[in-house]
Design a protein around this motif. Structure first.
Motif, PDB file in Angstrom:
ATOM      1  N   VAL A  59       0.862  -1.197   0.000  1.00 35.45           N
ATOM      2  CA  VAL A  59       0.000   0.000   0.000  1.00 35.45           C
ATOM      3  C   VAL A  59       0.891   1.237   0.000  1.00 35.45           C
ATOM      4  O   VAL A  59       2.051   1.175   0.403  1.00 35.45           O
ATOM      5  CB  VAL A  59      -0.952   0.035   1.216  1.00 35.45           C
ATOM      6  CG1 VAL A  59      -1.886  -1.167   1.219  1.00 35.45           C
ATOM      7  CG2 VAL A  59      -0.190   0.130   2.525  1.00 35.45           C
ATOM      8  N   PRO A  60       0.363   2.368  -0.436  1.00 41.17           N
ATOM      9  CA  PRO A  60       1.152   3.601  -0.380  1.00 41.17           C
ATOM     10  C   PRO A  60       1.539   3.946   1.067  1.00 41.17           C
ATOM     11  O   PRO A  60       0.820   3.617   2.010  1.00 41.17           O
ATOM     12  CB  PRO A  60       0.199   4.660  -0.950  1.00 41.17           C
ATOM     13  CG  PRO A  60      -0.766   3.896  -1.786  1.00 41.17           C
ATOM     14  CD  PRO A  60      -0.936   2.575  -1.096  1.00 41.17           C
ATOM     15  N   GLU A  61       2.649   4.624   1.207  1.00 38.36           N
ATOM     16  CA  GLU A  61       3.172   4.993   2.525  1.00 38.36           C
ATOM     17  C   GLU A  61       2.148   5.759   3.364  1.00 38.36           C
ATOM     18  O   GLU A  61       2.061   5.578   4.581  1.00 38.36           O
ATOM     19  CB  GLU A  61       4.434   5.829   2.361  1.00 38.36           C
ATOM     20  CG  GLU A  61       5.052   6.250   3.672  1.00 38.36           C
ATOM     21  CD  GLU A  61       6.295   7.103   3.488  1.00 38.36           C
ATOM     22  OE1 GLU A  61       6.820   7.551   4.505  1.00 38.36           O
ATOM     23  OE2 GLU A  61       6.741   7.325   2.345  1.00 38.36           O
ATOM     24  N   GLU A  62       1.347   6.600   2.727  1.00 35.21           N
ATOM     25  CA  GLU A  62       0.356   7.393   3.456  1.00 35.21           C
ATOM     26  C   GLU A  62      -0.615   6.515   4.241  1.00 35.21           C
ATOM     27  O   GLU A  62      -1.036   6.871   5.346  1.00 35.21           O
ATOM     28  CB  GLU A  62      -0.461   8.278   2.495  1.00 35.21           C
ATOM     29  CG  GLU A  62       0.326   9.352   1.802  1.00 35.21           C
ATOM     30  CD  GLU A  62       0.868   8.924   0.435  1.00 35.21           C
ATOM     31  OE1 GLU A  62       1.159   9.811  -0.378  1.00 35.21           O
ATOM     32  OE2 GLU A  62       1.006   7.710   0.188  1.00 35.21           O
ATOM     33  N   VAL A  63      -0.975   5.366   3.690  1.00 39.77           N
ATOM     34  CA  VAL A  63      -1.916   4.466   4.361  1.00 39.77           C
ATOM     35  C   VAL A  63      -1.318   3.965   5.671  1.00 39.77           C
ATOM     36  O   VAL A  63      -1.980   3.977   6.717  1.00 39.77           O
ATOM     37  CB  VAL A  63      -2.306   3.290   3.443  1.00 39.77           C
ATOM     38  CG1 VAL A  63      -3.147   2.273   4.192  1.00 39.77           C
ATOM     39  CG2 VAL A  63      -3.041   3.803   2.213  1.00 39.77           C
ATOM     40  N   ASN A  64      -0.060   3.554   5.648  1.00 34.11           N
ATOM     41  CA  ASN A  64       0.569   3.065   6.877  1.00 34.11           C
ATOM     42  C   ASN A  64       0.828   4.182   7.878  1.00 34.11           C
ATOM     43  O   ASN A  64       0.720   3.975   9.086  1.00 34.11           O
ATOM     44  CB  ASN A  64       1.845   2.292   6.557  1.00 34.11           C
ATOM     45  CG  ASN A  64       1.524   0.911   6.033  1.00 34.11           C
ATOM     46  OD1 ASN A  64       0.581   0.271   6.485  1.00 34.11           O
ATOM     47  ND2 ASN A  64       2.296   0.454   5.075  1.00 34.11           N
ATOM     48  N   VAL A  65       1.130   5.382   7.404  1.00 33.87           N
ATOM     49  CA  VAL A  65       1.281   6.517   8.316  1.00 33.87           C
ATOM     50  C   VAL A  65      -0.040   6.760   9.041  1.00 33.87           C
ATOM     51  O   VAL A  65      -0.070   6.963  10.260  1.00 33.87           O
ATOM     52  CB  VAL A  65       1.736   7.780   7.551  1.00 33.87           C
ATOM     53  CG1 VAL A  65       1.628   9.020   8.436  1.00 33.87           C
ATOM     54  CG2 VAL A  65       3.167   7.609   7.053  1.00 33.87           C
ATOM     55  N   LEU A  66      -1.141   6.708   8.322  1.00 38.70           N
ATOM     56  CA  LEU A  66      -2.452   6.901   8.942  1.00 38.70           C
ATOM     57  C   LEU A  66      -2.796   5.766   9.900  1.00 38.70           C
ATOM     58  O   LEU A  66      -3.357   6.001  10.972  1.00 38.70           O
ATOM     59  CB  LEU A  66      -3.528   7.042   7.861  1.00 38.70           C
ATOM     60  CG  LEU A  66      -3.466   8.339   7.068  1.00 38.70           C
ATOM     61  CD1 LEU A  66      -4.292   8.242   5.788  1.00 38.70           C
ATOM     62  CD2 LEU A  66      -3.914   9.510   7.931  1.00 38.70           C
TER      63      LEU A  66
END
Length: 122
Positions: free
Chosen positions: A100-107
């Motif tokens: 998944v894109p990095e933004e998903v894991n940051v969230l």
């Protein structure tokens, strides 16, 4: 919600029927950067794919408790270790997703990080 006891202290809680009846993403509390990450995903991937990914950013909506000390809660794992009759250590692990894109894991990390505070009733 649906709860099931497997006996001997093991339990399962399924929050998905309520959590995903509407958009789980839209029902989450505010987080720093939330709007920025959402906008980046929508611009890069389009609304449909971004919406799908934002829904998984909030966690699975399921809790599995393995008695006496192992808990799988949404997008985190907790291990409870008794230290004394009046003391316990909680080790908390946030989980991420591959592919998944990095933004998903940051969230995911941001939402999971607020969980212990909210579970204390604040």
């Amino acid at each position: 919600m649906y709860a099931q006891s497997f006996g001997n202290g093991h339990t399962f809680l399924d929050q998905r029927p309520e959590m995903f009846a509407e958009s789980a993403w839209q029902r989450q509390r505010p987080q720093p950067g939330r709007e920025t990450y959402e906008a980046q995903l929508r611009q890069r991937l389009g609304d449909e794919e971004a919406t799908r990914l934002l829904e998984v950013a909030v966690g699975s909506g399921m809790n599995l408790n393995i008695f006496p000390n192992l808990l799988f809660i949404g997008n985190q794992i907790q291990v409870v270790e008794p230290l004394a009759v009046d003391r316990v250590q909680l080790t908390w692990y946030a989980t991420t997703l591959t592919g998944v894109p990095e933004e998903v894991n940051v969230l995911r990390i941001a939402y999971a990080g607020g969980f212990p505070e909210f579970s204390r009733g604040r």
